[in-house]
Write a protein that holds these residues in place. Sequence first.
Motif, mmCIF file in Angstrom:
data_model
loop_
_atom_site.group_PDB
_atom_site.id
_atom_site.type_symbol
_atom_site.label_atom_id
_atom_site.label_comp_id
_atom_site.label_asym_id
_atom_site.label_seq_id
_atom_site.Cartn_x
_atom_site.Cartn_y
_atom_site.Cartn_z
ATOM 1 N N VAL A 64 -106.841 -62.924 57.399
ATOM 2 C CA VAL A 64 -107.059 -63.669 56.152
ATOM 3 C C VAL A 64 -107.016 -65.173 56.423
ATOM 4 C CG1 VAL A 64 -106.087 -64.242 53.890
ATOM 5 C CG2 VAL A 64 -106.191 -61.852 54.621
ATOM 6 N N VAL A 65 -106.057 -65.603 57.227
ATOM 7 C CA VAL A 65 -105.959 -67.031 57.562
ATOM 8 C C VAL A 65 -107.225 -67.479 58.294
ATOM 9 C CG1 VAL A 65 -104.662 -68.775 58.855
ATOM 10 C CG2 VAL A 65 -103.442 -66.966 57.621
ATOM 11 N N ASP A 66 -107.670 -66.677 59.257
ATOM 12 C CA ASP A 66 -108.900 -67.013 59.987
ATOM 13 C C ASP A 66 -110.098 -67.060 59.042
ATOM 14 O OD1 ASP A 66 -107.469 -67.108 62.330
ATOM 15 O OD2 ASP A 66 -108.055 -65.098 63.001
ATOM 16 N N TYR A 67 -110.176 -66.108 58.118
ATOM 17 C CA TYR A 67 -111.294 -66.043 57.166
ATOM 18 C C TYR A 67 -111.289 -67.281 56.278
ATOM 19 C CZ TYR A 67 -114.443 -64.138 53.596
ATOM 20 O OH TYR A 67 -115.503 -63.942 52.719
ATOM 21 N N TYR A 68 -110.107 -67.663 55.791
ATOM 22 C CA TYR A 68 -110.003 -68.833 54.919
ATOM 23 C C TYR A 68 -110.465 -70.093 55.656
ATOM 24 C CZ TYR A 68 -108.098 -71.968 51.366
ATOM 25 O OH TYR A 68 -107.963 -72.927 50.391
ATOM 26 N N GLN A 69 -110.026 -70.245 56.904
ATOM 27 C CA GLN A 69 -110.428 -71.419 57.684
ATOM 28 C C GLN A 69 -111.936 -71.429 57.903
ATOM 29 O OE1 GLN A 69 -107.233 -72.828 60.804
ATOM 30 N NE2 GLN A 69 -107.298 -70.585 60.866
ATOM 31 N N HIS A 70 -112.495 -70.267 58.233
ATOM 32 C CA HIS A 70 -113.934 -70.181 58.497
ATOM 33 C C HIS A 70 -114.749 -70.521 57.257
ATOM 34 C CE1 HIS A 70 -117.772 -68.701 59.995
ATOM 35 N NE2 HIS A 70 -117.862 -67.903 58.927
ATOM 36 N N LYS A 71 -114.321 -70.005 56.094
ATOM 37 C CA LYS A 71 -115.102 -70.193 54.863
ATOM 38 C C LYS A 71 -114.952 -71.602 54.284
ATOM 39 C CE LYS A 71 -116.908 -67.288 52.584
ATOM 40 N NZ LYS A 71 -118.257 -66.693 52.413
ATOM 41 N N THR A 72 -113.823 -72.253 54.537
ATOM 42 C CA THR A 72 -113.581 -73.567 53.940
ATOM 43 C C THR A 72 -113.797 -74.719 54.909
ATOM 44 O OG1 THR A 72 -111.226 -73.524 54.511
ATOM 45 C CG2 THR A 72 -111.865 -72.591 52.362
ATOM 46 N N GLY A 73 -113.778 -74.423 56.209
ATOM 47 C CA GLY A 73 -113.862 -75.488 57.201
ATOM 48 C C GLY A 73 -112.544 -76.209 57.422
ATOM 49 N N VAL A 74 -111.480 -75.712 56.793
ATOM 50 C CA VAL A 74 -110.150 -76.309 56.957
ATOM 51 C C VAL A 74 -109.515 -75.794 58.243
ATOM 52 C CG1 VAL A 74 -107.807 -76.384 56.006
ATOM 53 C CG2 VAL A 74 -109.785 -76.602 54.481
ATOM 54 N N GLU A 75 -108.915 -76.693 59.020
ATOM 55 C CA GLU A 75 -108.189 -76.284 60.225
ATOM 56 C C GLU A 75 -106.690 -76.324 59.925
ATOM 57 O OE1 GLU A 75 -107.618 -77.507 64.950
ATOM 58 O OE2 GLU A 75 -108.894 -78.727 63.623
ATOM 59 N N ILE A 76 -106.045 -75.169 60.041
ATOM 60 C CA ILE A 76 -104.618 -75.084 59.730
ATOM 61 C C ILE A 76 -103.836 -75.123 61.045
ATOM 62 C CG2 ILE A 76 -102.829 -73.792 58.523
ATOM 63 C CD1 ILE A 76 -105.067 -72.338 57.000
ATOM 64 N N LYS A 77 -103.107 -76.212 61.272
ATOM 65 C CA LYS A 77 -102.407 -76.376 62.551
ATOM 66 C C LYS A 77 -100.952 -75.908 62.497
ATOM 67 C CE LYS A 77 -105.272 -80.305 63.979
ATOM 68 N NZ LYS A 77 -105.296 -81.740 64.370
ATOM 69 N N ASN A 78 -100.397 -75.795 61.298
ATOM 70 C CA ASN A 78 -98.979 -75.472 61.175
ATOM 71 C C ASN A 78 -98.804 -74.292 60.209
ATOM 72 O OD1 ASN A 78 -99.963 -77.080 59.107
ATOM 73 N ND2 ASN A 78 -98.042 -78.140 58.739
ATOM 74 N N TRP A 79 -99.544 -73.217 60.470
ATOM 75 C CA TRP A 79 -99.530 -72.096 59.550
ATOM 76 C C TRP A 79 -98.136 -71.523 59.334
ATOM 77 C CZ3 TRP A 79 -101.306 -70.195 55.503
ATOM 78 C CH2 TRP A 79 -100.959 -68.896 55.099
ATOM 79 N N ALA A 80 -97.288 -71.559 60.345
ATOM 80 C CA ALA A 80 -95.949 -70.967 60.209
ATOM 81 C C ALA A 80 -95.203 -71.546 59.014
ATOM 82 C CB ALA A 80 -95.143 -71.177 61.484
ATOM 83 N N PHE A 81 -95.357 -72.836 58.749
ATOM 84 C CA PHE A 81 -94.664 -73.436 57.603
ATOM 85 C C PHE A 81 -95.104 -72.763 56.313
ATOM 86 C CE2 PHE A 81 -95.019 -76.163 53.914
ATOM 87 C CZ PHE A 81 -93.682 -76.466 53.699
ATOM 88 N N TYR A 82 -96.410 -72.629 56.110
ATOM 89 C CA TYR A 82 -96.917 -72.070 54.852
ATOM 90 C C TYR A 82 -96.536 -70.595 54.707
ATOM 91 C CZ TYR A 82 -99.613 -76.374 55.014
ATOM 92 O OH TYR A 82 -99.973 -77.697 55.090
ATOM 93 N N GLU A 83 -96.528 -69.885 55.838
ATOM 94 C CA GLU A 83 -96.144 -68.476 55.801
ATOM 95 C C GLU A 83 -94.674 -68.329 55.411
ATOM 96 O OE1 GLU A 83 -96.276 -64.419 58.544
ATOM 97 O OE2 GLU A 83 -97.020 -66.313 59.363
ATOM 98 N N VAL A 84 -93.805 -69.113 56.043
ATOM 99 C CA VAL A 84 -92.370 -69.014 55.755
ATOM 100 C C VAL A 84 -92.077 -69.504 54.336
ATOM 101 C CG1 VAL A 84 -90.077 -69.847 56.407
ATOM 102 C CG2 VAL A 84 -91.709 -69.159 58.176
ATOM 103 N N ALA A 85 -92.750 -70.561 53.904
ATOM 104 C CA ALA A 85 -92.546 -71.055 52.543
ATOM 105 C C ALA A 85 -92.912 -69.993 51.511
ATOM 106 C CB ALA A 85 -93.361 -72.327 52.313
ATOM 107 N N GLY A 86 -94.017 -69.294 51.747
ATOM 108 C CA GLY A 86 -94.419 -68.223 50.834
ATOM 109 C C GLY A 86 -93.426 -67.078 50.825
ATOM 110 N N LEU A 87 -92.953 -66.699 52.006
ATOM 111 C CA LEU A 87 -91.962 -65.622 52.102
ATOM 112 C C LEU A 87 -90.661 -66.000 51.408
ATOM 113 C CD1 LEU A 87 -92.568 -64.583 55.814
ATOM 114 C CD2 LEU A 87 -92.928 -63.115 53.818
ATOM 115 N N PHE A 88 -90.207 -67.232 51.635
ATOM 116 C CA PHE A 88 -88.948 -67.662 51.015
ATOM 117 C C PHE A 88 -89.075 -67.658 49.492
ATOM 118 C CE2 PHE A 88 -86.126 -71.229 49.592
ATOM 119 C CZ PHE A 88 -84.939 -70.521 49.711
#
Length: 355
Positions: A285-309
């Motif tokens: 899903v993260v790869d798909y989002y980056q491909h479709k939007t052109g956004v490069e996510i360099k620190n995905w772990a932060f967003y993943e942990v923030a969502g989990l918390f």
Amino acid sequence: MALIDQGGSIRHGEELDIQKVDSWLRQHLPDLAQKLPEVTQYSGGASNWTYHLKYANHDLILRRPPAGTKAKGAHDMVREYNIQKQLKAAYPAVPEMIALCQDDAIIGCEFYIMRRIEGIIPRANLPKELTMTKDEVHTLCTNTLDQLIALHQVDYRAAGLESIGKGSGYCKRQVDGWSGRYEKVKTWNVPSYKGIRKWLADHTPEDSATCVIHNDWRFDNVVLDPTQPTKVIGVLDWEMATLGDPLMELGNVLAYWIQSNDDIILRKMRRQPTHLPGMLTRSQVVDYYQHKTGVEIKNWAFYEVAGLFRVAVIAQQIYYRYHHKQTDNPAFKNFWLINWAIWRRCRQTIAASRG
């Protein structure tokens, strides 16, 4: 059609004064058929009460807050109505708003009427009458993600939605806010999350962007076309919509994205059919989002942990009520175990990010 999401009987104590609603509604829809509607109530969701008003010539939904006291800013019918009304032109998946009632004399609270989107709502499992191939499940998955991406690309200024958020600093506000909420509901039998909260605070990035976010994006908030069930025709439940960081929203989405290879406790909390063959994995899903939007996510772990918390705090808020005997719902008895399972995933994600 059995596939189409239907309301059920009205829950005790949640009855509508349909005579008053009908009289008020005719001021806004004077062509209503000359009889009272058939009224049913939807059981999904634990927040606002939702009713189906079926007239011979109009198919409508009534949304109102629950009875009793409510937290400041919660269950704001006026805000939810206005967001959808403003967003509709730029984002057609929003339901059509019909009328807003701010007169408590009608049913004792504010409420609004919208046009019903008739379709299939995928919950923890797809309806048993609906069979999908692996390829069809994959298409359903990507179509749902495409709708999320389309929302993130709405020009919120052109839509007149500048006032629904607080501006920049969203990531920091979220980390601070959820950390404070956890402190208020922590019980003796759950992890403190001190190390995880400190890691989040130390790694909070500047906002990647500001856009309209739904803030509760799950499969059970989308409506599928009954004749083409891989097609999303509606997005529901805009109560928590705001302006925020799209990557924070993606992290929130994937915190609920339970896979077939997750541990048994996480699998038991699954609320959507993300375990099916054909669904993308979280990393896909993260790869798909980056491909479709052109956004490069360099620190995905932060967003993943923030969502989990965030999910851990929500689960703990529910468990806190059970722990302190404010509810005796047995479904909440083991929510402290969910908290531990999420804590383990957070620690694993942080460890992996360090290489």
